[in-house]
Design a protein around this motif. Sequence first.
Motif, mmCIF file in Angstrom:
data_model
loop_
_atom_site.group_PDB
_atom_site.id
_atom_site.type_symbol
_atom_site.label_atom_id
_atom_site.label_comp_id
_atom_site.label_asym_id
_atom_site.label_seq_id
_atom_site.Cartn_x
_atom_site.Cartn_y
_atom_site.Cartn_z
ATOM 1 N N VAL A 76 0.798 -1.108 -0.140
ATOM 2 C CA VAL A 76 0.025 0.117 -0.152
ATOM 3 C C VAL A 76 1.032 1.363 -0.007
ATOM 4 C CG1 VAL A 76 -1.693 1.309 1.369
ATOM 5 C CG2 VAL A 76 -1.691 -1.156 1.099
ATOM 6 N N LEU A 77 1.903 1.132 0.805
ATOM 7 C CA LEU A 77 2.885 2.420 0.903
ATOM 8 C C LEU A 77 3.724 2.633 -0.625
ATOM 9 C CD1 LEU A 77 4.276 4.570 2.474
ATOM 10 C CD2 LEU A 77 5.978 2.777 2.792
ATOM 11 N N GLY A 78 4.041 1.492 -1.022
ATOM 12 C CA GLY A 78 4.709 1.614 -2.432
ATOM 13 C C GLY A 78 3.376 2.213 -3.615
ATOM 14 N N LEU A 79 2.339 1.762 -3.499
ATOM 15 C CA LEU A 79 1.342 2.361 -4.524
ATOM 16 C C LEU A 79 1.018 3.564 -4.255
ATOM 17 C CD1 LEU A 79 -0.771 1.626 -6.539
ATOM 18 C CD2 LEU A 79 -2.407 0.851 -4.763
ATOM 19 N N GLY A 80 0.871 4.206 -2.997
ATOM 20 C CA GLY A 80 0.709 5.490 -2.578
ATOM 21 C C GLY A 80 1.790 6.378 -3.259
ATOM 22 N N LEU A 81 3.072 6.043 -2.977
ATOM 23 C CA LEU A 81 4.135 6.768 -3.539
ATOM 24 C C LEU A 81 4.123 6.853 -5.176
ATOM 25 C CD1 LEU A 81 7.278 5.596 -1.060
ATOM 26 C CD2 LEU A 81 5.917 7.468 -1.305
ATOM 27 N N ALA A 82 3.785 5.709 -5.568
ATOM 28 C CA ALA A 82 3.750 5.592 -7.142
ATOM 29 C C ALA A 82 2.712 6.610 -7.964
ATOM 30 C CB ALA A 82 3.454 4.307 -7.682
ATOM 31 N N ILE A 83 1.497 6.680 -7.042
ATOM 32 C CA ILE A 83 0.499 7.472 -7.429
ATOM 33 C C ILE A 83 0.839 9.184 -7.142
ATOM 34 C CG2 ILE A 83 -1.591 8.622 -6.949
ATOM 35 C CD1 ILE A 83 -2.484 5.616 -6.331
ATOM 36 N N GLN A 84 1.715 9.348 -6.041
ATOM 37 C CA GLN A 84 2.252 10.695 -5.981
ATOM 38 C C GLN A 84 3.058 11.117 -7.070
ATOM 39 O OE1 GLN A 84 2.268 12.011 -2.074
ATOM 40 N NE2 GLN A 84 3.056 13.937 -3.042
ATOM 41 N N VAL A 85 4.259 10.365 -7.364
ATOM 42 C CA VAL A 85 5.139 10.785 -8.313
ATOM 43 C C VAL A 85 4.433 10.822 -9.788
ATOM 44 C CG1 VAL A 85 7.088 9.651 -9.523
ATOM 45 C CG2 VAL A 85 6.858 9.308 -6.948
ATOM 46 N N ARG A 86 3.635 10.015 -9.896
ATOM 47 C CA ARG A 86 2.760 10.238 -11.191
ATOM 48 C C ARG A 86 2.138 11.588 -11.450
ATOM 49 N NH1 ARG A 86 -1.595 5.943 -14.287
ATOM 50 N NH2 ARG A 86 -1.853 7.179 -15.990
ATOM 51 N N SER A 87 1.297 11.805 -10.372
ATOM 52 C CA SER A 87 0.695 13.154 -10.081
ATOM 53 C C SER A 87 1.595 14.404 -10.292
ATOM 54 C CB SER A 87 -0.165 13.311 -9.155
ATOM 55 O OG SER A 87 0.389 13.206 -7.835
ATOM 56 N N THR A 88 2.763 14.205 -9.692
ATOM 57 C CA THR A 88 3.752 15.327 -9.544
ATOM 58 C C THR A 88 4.488 15.529 -11.085
ATOM 59 O OG1 THR A 88 4.213 14.566 -7.288
ATOM 60 C CG2 THR A 88 6.059 16.263 -8.518
ATOM 61 N N SER A 89 4.668 14.071 -11.901
ATOM 62 C CA SER A 89 5.066 14.022 -13.011
ATOM 63 C C SER A 89 4.235 14.919 -14.085
ATOM 64 C CB SER A 89 5.600 12.777 -13.286
ATOM 65 O OG SER A 89 4.475 12.190 -13.708
ATOM 66 N N GLU A 90 2.927 14.739 -13.793
ATOM 67 C CA GLU A 90 1.974 15.425 -14.943
ATOM 68 C C GLU A 90 2.150 17.023 -14.971
ATOM 69 O OE1 GLU A 90 -1.491 14.297 -13.800
ATOM 70 O OE2 GLU A 90 -1.618 12.079 -14.382
ATOM 71 N N ASN A 91 2.768 17.581 -13.940
ATOM 72 C CA ASN A 91 2.968 18.920 -13.814
ATOM 73 C C ASN A 91 4.280 19.551 -14.192
ATOM 74 O OD1 ASN A 91 0.336 19.629 -12.938
ATOM 75 N ND2 ASN A 91 0.935 19.326 -11.029
ATOM 76 N N SER A 92 5.167 18.443 -14.615
ATOM 77 C CA SER A 92 6.523 18.717 -14.810
ATOM 78 C C SER A 92 6.726 19.466 -16.180
ATOM 79 C CB SER A 92 7.518 17.563 -14.961
ATOM 80 O OG SER A 92 6.907 16.636 -16.206
ATOM 81 N N ALA A 93 5.680 19.773 -17.037
ATOM 82 C CA ALA A 93 5.786 20.357 -18.220
ATOM 83 C C ALA A 93 6.078 21.766 -17.975
ATOM 84 C CB ALA A 93 4.466 20.431 -19.233
#
Length: 286
Positions: A76-93
């Motif tokens: 569960v902890l790894g899944l939460g970190l993956a979702i956070q990284v993905r949401s952060t990368s969406e604003n990387s533009a």
Amino acid sequence: MSDDSTPGQGLPPERGLPPERRLPPERALPPERQETADAQGEDGGPRLTGRQRLAKAVWPPRVTRAQLIVALLLFVLGLGLAIQVRSTSENSALRGARREDLVRILDELDDRTKRLEDEKRQLEGQRTQLETSSDQAEEARKQTRQKAAQLGVLAGTVAAEGPGIRMTIKDRAGAADSDALLDAVQELRAAGAEAMEVNGVRVVASTHFTDSGGGVSVDGHRIEQPYRFEVIGKPADLEPALNIPGGVVQTLKNKQATVDVTRSGKITVDALRQAKRPDYARSSSQ
């Protein structure tokens, strides 16, 4: 015979061991069986090496309930970190955008916010007039006529006049193509342009630009240089939107094009378009 031999020499193996490690006579093994016993383990099988004992202890795994709970929590902890990284990368533009682009985006957002606030106040004023009018039916008809005139301006079916800007683009290097003109239209719309025409062709929501043999076609009408924009809107918003760093004017000038933008207190947009009846869309209120 004198007994001067060294202790433990010439005696059976058991006599050379300390008393606590000697086997009882009845459990002593013959020499040939002793070698076999030394090569076997306690369970009678072959004696295992250290690596084999380690592998046997690890596999097959013995999973306990506590280990299952810990594994689930880690998943569960790894899944939460993956979702956070993905949401952060969406604003990387935006992180990689140039400073000029960020300034332009902020200006457009500020202008859009102001226009929405003005529209909100206008709608609230209309609602107040309807609620306080002695003849609500007449007031509703009046507002309907005003709304129809506004929609006619936006649809290009009626002429319009008001303050705005004039923009003229001259280009010999071919930088002012259909994409550049479309970018200019989009930036003007984002800055609050209410009516617009280019070289006598009315620009509406469905207008499209295409390259056509050294020139540009607007809704199928071929236009040639210089490209003249007549735009109605708030000049204090329209001109800065075109001249911001990284905007249309700077981009065209970097490509050796000449762009002239002037403000005017009265711009007339009288190029008209025929109202097109939609083939499939119908009002949901009918």
